[in-house]
Design an enzyme around this catalytic site. Sequence first.
Site, mmCIF file in Angstrom:
data_model
loop_
_atom_site.group_PDB
_atom_site.id
_atom_site.type_symbol
_atom_site.label_atom_id
_atom_site.label_comp_id
_atom_site.label_asym_id
_atom_site.label_seq_id
_atom_site.Cartn_x
_atom_site.Cartn_y
_atom_site.Cartn_z
ATOM 1 C CE LYS A 156 -5.432 1.663 -0.670
ATOM 2 N NZ LYS A 156 -5.995 2.808 -1.332
ATOM 3 C CE1 TYR A 158 -2.993 3.079 0.509
ATOM 4 C CE2 TYR A 158 -3.533 2.308 2.707
ATOM 5 C CZ TYR A 158 -3.706 3.208 1.686
ATOM 6 O OH TYR A 158 -4.595 4.252 1.840
ATOM 7 C CG ASP A 176 -11.544 7.030 -4.947
ATOM 8 O OD1 ASP A 176 -10.485 6.390 -4.817
ATOM 9 O OD2 ASP A 176 -12.451 7.026 -4.100
ATOM 10 C CB SER A 227 -12.505 6.524 0.609
ATOM 11 O OG SER A 227 -12.156 7.642 -0.165
ATOM 12 N N GLY A 283 -5.175 4.327 -6.429
ATOM 13 C CA GLY A 283 -5.626 4.730 -5.103
ATOM 14 C C GLY A 283 -6.419 6.023 -5.013
HETATM 15 O O1 MN9 Z 1 -7.808 4.639 -0.322
HETATM 16 C C1 MN9 Z 1 -8.243 6.886 -0.538
HETATM 17 N N1 MN9 Z 1 -7.202 7.645 0.064
HETATM 18 C C2 MN9 Z 1 -7.230 8.017 1.328
HETATM 19 C C3 MN9 Z 1 -7.704 5.583 -0.996
HETATM 20 O O2 MN9 Z 1 -8.080 7.673 2.118
HETATM 21 C C4 MN9 Z 1 -6.145 8.914 1.795
HETATM 22 C C5 MN9 Z 1 -8.868 7.622 -1.723
HETATM 23 O O3 MN9 Z 1 -10.010 6.913 -2.082
HETATM 24 C C6 MN9 Z 1 -9.221 9.076 -1.403
HETATM 25 O O4 MN9 Z 1 -9.944 9.159 -0.221
HETATM 26 C C7 MN9 Z 1 -10.046 9.742 -2.503
HETATM 27 C C8 MN9 Z 1 -10.203 11.235 -2.257
HETATM 28 O O5 MN9 Z 1 -8.969 11.881 -2.410
HETATM 29 O O6 MN9 Z 1 -9.484 9.513 -3.742
#
Ligand code: MN9
Length: 288
Positions: free
Chosen positions: A162, A134, A188, A205, A186
């Site tokens: 990731k 990760y 989005d 997320s 990672g």
């Molecule tokens: O897991 C997430 N990163 C974090 C990946 O939580 C730091 C992303 O999904 C972000 O939350 C998303 C918004 O910047 O892309």
Amino acid sequence: MKFKGIIPALVTPFNEDYSVNYDSLKVLTNRLIDKGVDGFYVCGSTGESFLLEKEERKKILESVVEETAGRVPVIAHVGDIWADRAAELATHAAKVGADAVSAVPPFYFKFTFDEIAEYYKIIQNAAGLPLIIYNIPVLSGVSVTSDNLGQIIAACDVEGIKFTSNDMFELSKIRAAYPDLCLLNGFDEIFINALPVGIQGAIGSTYNIMPEKFSKILKAFKAGDLESAAQTQKQANEIIDILIKTDVKSGIKYILTKAGIPCGSCRRPFAPLNKEKTDLLDKVLELL
Ligand code: MN9
């Protein structure tokens, strides 16, 4: 490849007293499977891993594996600053039926890359499962690059990475250097930008609340309909732009709560959302 497509980094729902809300976790797991997600990433950054007790991390994973019942793969994030705690979580993940383990590099003490490679070896030996590194330099302070990734790969068998970074040049260098590695995007908001680099999918997320938008982008991209893919990414990004202003995890929890899955707030010192932020999020509810 087993790990591909749209994989939500699950939030960890809490009750009002900040204990884990396992009922909501189960409802969320099922709802996302119904929406067609391709897997789950459990207790990562979005799941507030480092604000959870070790035993909670175990129980949350067990709950997701049990509820998923093999319908999609489950990736357990077991990363920790202490290799032995990560190893304990990795052993547990294998025992309860997770399909892979993933881990951020150990952080804070500025470990050497030899030490980081050893850490991954310890985790893999403990789990005996596919290992997904990760990489999230913005939070961990450690950058896994096409150069230093070789050191980890020399120490253990790496299934994938990731990659949570906006550095698409680095991602393309990793793709070129390791053509068999499973690459999972990672951030989005740049999913569409990572697709032509040759990713297999994405862990993120915002797939807790809008996975269908990203499945649509993926489908359009594969069909060569770039215009439609770009249009959908643009719609998603309007929402992500607001979420970033409210703290993404907190915003997602608010939206899920409004959608009938109580998720509470993020654990302290994250602050509960104020009125200004919930007003912004009410706009997201209209955009979804
Ligand atoms: O897991 C997430 N990163 C974090 C990946 O939580 C730091 C992303 O999904 C972000 O939350 C998303 C918004 O910047 O892309």
